[in-house]
Design a protein around this motif. Structure first.
Motif, short mmCIF file in Angstrom:
data_model
loop_
_atom_site.label_atom_id
_atom_site.label_comp_id
_atom_site.label_asym_id
_atom_site.label_seq_id
_atom_site.Cartn_x
_atom_site.Cartn_y
_atom_site.Cartn_z
N ALA A 106 5.30 7.30 -1.51
CA ALA A 106 5.94 7.49 -0.20
C ALA A 106 5.45 6.43 0.80
O ALA A 106 6.23 5.87 1.55
CB ALA A 106 5.64 8.89 0.32
N GLN A 107 4.16 6.21 0.82
CA GLN A 107 3.42 5.23 1.65
C GLN A 107 3.42 5.59 3.13
O GLN A 107 2.36 5.62 3.77
CB GLN A 107 3.93 3.80 1.46
CG GLN A 107 4.27 3.38 0.04
CD GLN A 107 3.17 3.62 -0.99
OE1 GLN A 107 2.06 4.00 -0.63
NE2 GLN A 107 3.48 3.44 -2.27
N SER A 108 4.59 5.83 3.72
CA SER A 108 4.67 6.19 5.14
C SER A 108 6.05 6.81 5.38
O SER A 108 6.94 6.68 4.53
CB SER A 108 4.50 4.93 6.00
OG SER A 108 4.73 5.24 7.37
N PHE A 109 6.17 7.51 6.52
CA PHE A 109 7.50 8.05 6.88
C PHE A 109 8.02 7.38 8.15
O PHE A 109 8.99 7.83 8.74
CB PHE A 109 7.41 9.58 7.06
CG PHE A 109 7.22 10.28 5.73
CD1 PHE A 109 8.31 10.79 5.04
CD2 PHE A 109 5.96 10.39 5.16
CE1 PHE A 109 8.15 11.39 3.80
CE2 PHE A 109 5.79 10.99 3.92
CZ PHE A 109 6.89 11.50 3.23
N ASP A 110 7.34 6.32 8.55
CA ASP A 110 7.68 5.59 9.77
C ASP A 110 8.52 4.37 9.37
O ASP A 110 8.05 3.51 8.60
CB ASP A 110 6.36 5.18 10.43
CG ASP A 110 6.55 4.34 11.68
OD1 ASP A 110 7.53 3.56 11.74
OD2 ASP A 110 5.70 4.45 12.59
N ALA A 111 9.74 4.30 9.88
CA ALA A 111 10.68 3.25 9.45
C ALA A 111 10.09 1.85 9.67
O ALA A 111 10.25 0.95 8.82
CB ALA A 111 12.00 3.39 10.21
N ARG A 112 9.37 1.67 10.78
CA ARG A 112 8.81 0.35 11.08
C ARG A 112 7.75 -0.04 10.03
O ARG A 112 7.70 -1.16 9.54
CB ARG A 112 8.18 0.38 12.48
CG ARG A 112 7.84 -0.97 13.05
CD ARG A 112 7.17 -0.82 14.42
NE ARG A 112 5.84 -0.21 14.32
CZ ARG A 112 4.72 -0.89 14.09
NH1 ARG A 112 4.74 -2.20 13.97
NH2 ARG A 112 3.56 -0.27 14.01
N GLN A 113 6.91 0.95 9.68
CA GLN A 113 5.85 0.68 8.69
C GLN A 113 6.45 0.41 7.31
O GLN A 113 6.00 -0.48 6.58
CB GLN A 113 4.87 1.86 8.59
CG GLN A 113 4.07 2.12 9.85
CD GLN A 113 3.06 1.01 10.15
OE1 GLN A 113 2.98 -0.01 9.47
NE2 GLN A 113 2.29 1.20 11.23
N LEU A 114 7.48 1.18 6.95
CA LEU A 114 8.09 0.99 5.63
C LEU A 114 8.65 -0.43 5.52
O LEU A 114 8.54 -1.08 4.48
CB LEU A 114 9.20 2.02 5.39
CG LEU A 114 8.71 3.45 5.12
CD1 LEU A 114 9.88 4.44 5.12
CD2 LEU A 114 7.95 3.54 3.79
#
Ligand SMILES: C[S@@+](CC[C@H](N)C(=O)[O-])C[C@H]1O[C@@H](n2cnc3c(N)ncnc32)[C@H](O)[C@@H]1O
Ligand code: SF4
Length: 386
Positions: free
Chosen positions: A124-132
């Protein structure tokens, strides 16, 4: 010395797109996936290693990568069935498949389950669009959510989510929000990795600015609090699980068990109890060469008595519960006395604690695991010299 449990690791080296932080043996898939050829090579590789482990039964299987979920359920099933037929697999054994949320079509998890997969690890790594986007991920947070829904629907509720923290510009609150978004998907297990800048990656060439230490400390405190409240137990530096749902395959690594490693660049560890020897194996890294060599040279390197205690401790101290004297002696064939002096020093420095017959890192030691390992190396050497 008796033979420890034996697991199987199979490596699948291709990804849709190489992530800029990743130094795993993984490659962007540029042509068509050589699915059948790679499967054939994996089976030959497995068969070639059988003589070293004859008579032993597999306790778990891990299909890792790269992105094994690029391979069809039929191929994954073929490998699992072959391993079972050749060595046997313990009842209720854990069979984990690593999956990238960007590679999962509808209904696919049900097919993997029918093929013998019992557990999935989702990146998953992150749920933040910017981080992805910054992490170069090929999926959105919604795709991760859909993959988790599919897992529940397929009866694979025993799944892990990988998350990364200490991401560029991330605050403690943002890391906690990621964690809560992950927990909302009701995973059985959560792995949380501090983003590290690895040599040779795109991030190493242009390193992003990561949060300061005090912010990272805040993230770790929030994680432990949030996960404990949600009924998870931390059992390893990066690993949290609901009771009874720890990853058996990884526990085997951390308790210095044996494993066969098949696939491009795969590592293995095999004990020969009669000769009191422990060896590491490695296949060639580059997939094209691996496919051409049929199954090619297996690099085989004995772990000398000088390195064994260190290698054992490097794994054992990752566990919250550490290790027992008996486990150390059983796995290495060496007396625990060999570590006595350095363990005493580490205890005095507050990095290690002694419980009856048990050694484990303190919370401080956990935070600075490298300090423990540095201490163990030279002392072990001098103990062996004397
Ligand atoms: C082999 S990958 C997992 C499966 C799949 N390839 C994916 O990325 O979705 C294992 C995990 O290691 C973590 N990882 C890889 N490189 C990392 C790095 N440089 N720093 C921190 N974590 C990292 C990521 O969380 C990743 O999901
Ligand atoms: S993190 Fe996973 S998807 Fe990304 S390159 Fe590494 S193995 Fe491939």
């Amino acid at each position: 010395m008796i033979a420890p449990p034996l697991a199987l690791y199979a490596h699948f080296p291709w990804c849709v797109q190489k992530c800029p932080y990743c130094d795993f043996n993984s490659y962007t898939l540029r042509d068509e996936l050589p699915e059948q050829r790679y499967l054939d090579a994996l089976l030959r590789d497995f068969d070639a290693q059988l003589p070293a482990v004859s008579g032993r039964t597999l306790t778990s299987i891990f299909l890792g990568g790269g992105t094994p979920s690029l391979f069809s359920p039929a191929s994954i099933g073929r490998l699992i069935a072959h391993a079972k037929a050749q060595l046997g697999l313990a009842n209720d054994a854990e069979v984990t498949l690593e999956a990238n949320p960007g590679t999962i079509e509808r209904g696919r998890f049900a097919e993997y389950r029918a093929a013998g997969v019992t557990r999935v690890s989702l990146g998953a790594q992150s749920f933040d669009a910017r981080q992805l986007k910054l992490l170069g991920r090929i999926h959105s947070a919604d795709e991760t959510r859909r993959a988790a829904e599919e897992l529940h629907a397929a009866g694979l509720a025993n799944f892990n989510l990988d998350l990364m923290y200490a991401l560029p510009g991330q605050t403690g609150a943002a890391a906690e929000a990621d964690l809560r978004a992950a927990l909302a998907l009701e995973p059985a297990h959560l792995s949380q990795y501090h983003l590290t800048i690895e040599p040779g990656t795109l991030f190493a060439a242009a390193p992003p600015v990561q949060p300061a230490d005090d912010i990272v400390d805040d993230m770790l405190e929030r994680s432990l609090r949030t996960l404990t409240e949600a009924g998870f137990e931390q059992y390893e530096v990066s690993g949290y699980a609901r009771p009874g749902l720890r990853c058996a395959h990884n526990l085997n690594y951390w308790t210095f068990g044996d494993y066969l490693g098949i696939g491009a660049g795969a590592h293995g560890k095999i004990t020969d109890p009669d000769r009191r020897l422990v060896a590491r194996t490695q296949r060639m890294r580059e997939p094209r060469r691996y496919l051409a060599e049929d199954p090619g040279t297996l690099v085989h390197k004995q772990i000398g008595a000088r390195d064994l205690p260190f290698e054992f401790a490097m794994n054992g101290f990752r566990l919250v519960d550490g290790f027992t004297d008996d486990l150390f002696e059983g796995r290495t064939g060496l007396p625990i006395a060999i570590l006595e002096e350095s363990l005493r020093d580490l205890t005095a420095r507050g990095l290690v604690k002694r419980r009856p017959k048990y050694w484990a890192a303190t919370p401080q030691g956990f935070r600075f695991l490298n300090d423990i390992l540095v201490e163990l190396l030279p002392d072990t050497e001098s103990a062996l010299r004397s």
